[in-house]
Scaffold this active site. Sequence first.
Site, mmCIF file in Angstrom:
data_model
loop_
_atom_site.group_PDB
_atom_site.id
_atom_site.type_symbol
_atom_site.label_atom_id
_atom_site.label_comp_id
_atom_site.label_asym_id
_atom_site.label_seq_id
_atom_site.Cartn_x
_atom_site.Cartn_y
_atom_site.Cartn_z
ATOM 1 N N THR A 83 -5.762 -1.689 -2.415
ATOM 2 C CA THR A 83 -5.164 -0.669 -3.267
ATOM 3 C C THR A 83 -4.355 0.266 -2.395
ATOM 4 O O THR A 83 -4.606 0.371 -1.190
ATOM 5 C CB THR A 83 -6.262 0.138 -3.987
ATOM 6 O OG1 THR A 83 -5.674 1.247 -4.686
ATOM 7 C CG2 THR A 83 -7.277 0.692 -2.996
ATOM 8 N N CYS A 196 2.593 -0.387 -3.993
ATOM 9 C CA CYS A 196 1.648 -0.802 -5.021
ATOM 10 C C CYS A 196 1.687 -2.317 -5.047
ATOM 11 O O CYS A 196 2.766 -2.915 -5.125
ATOM 12 C CB CYS A 196 2.067 -0.219 -6.375
ATOM 13 S SG CYS A 196 1.029 -0.694 -7.744
#
Length: 229
Positions: A83, A196
């Site tokens: 993440t 991301c």
Amino acid sequence: MQTIGLVGGMSWESSAAYYEALNRGVEERLGGLHSAKTVMSSVEFAEVTAMQETEDWDGVAKVLAEAATGVDRAGADFLMLCTTTFHRVAEQVQDAVDIPLLHLGDVVAQACVSAGVEKVALLGTQFAMSRTFFTERIARHGLEVIVPEEHRHAELDRIIYEELVHYQVVDDSRRKVVALIEELWDAGAGGVILGCSELELLVKQADSELPVFGCTSLHVEAALDRALG
């Protein structure tokens, strides 16, 4: 070969990309039937996202630290958080385990510096772009980091959370993101970080004249270097 520890589930699509890339990378480097040695603990995305929205970072840190502790106990040699946004609590997670954390911000920054980039743009979730926890980590390596103007953040969030986390890759959204990259180029960026994992589903190097630094790809390569080194 070292065992790679993964804390995933943010989103599961991102974790699947990490798992596939790690195994394909080992196969490419070693050949034959070789695959990556991994241990993964996957958290519940809705739970930690709800905590993020209420700024309950102690709660997020507790969930991720517990997952990381399980990975540590299962025999991992080092740890990765699959993440970008939840690197907000990376230090707390590192403090909870005895194995080193391969911090995504350091990996990406080193790639930018190696490529000769001095000013880099970051695209990611609204949270990652509007806070400084990730940009400041990158800036420690001597880089200037810029983000899109604030009115652009909500649209990027929509593309990530309403489309990409559900594996919906929409051509119109690709055009919007590529146009945003061109704006950041005009603002002086010498490269763009896809901050991301899901954005790497949408934008490839072929879509941009600027150097594109994909967080997941770079994180995986750094992990393979460490695990096989």
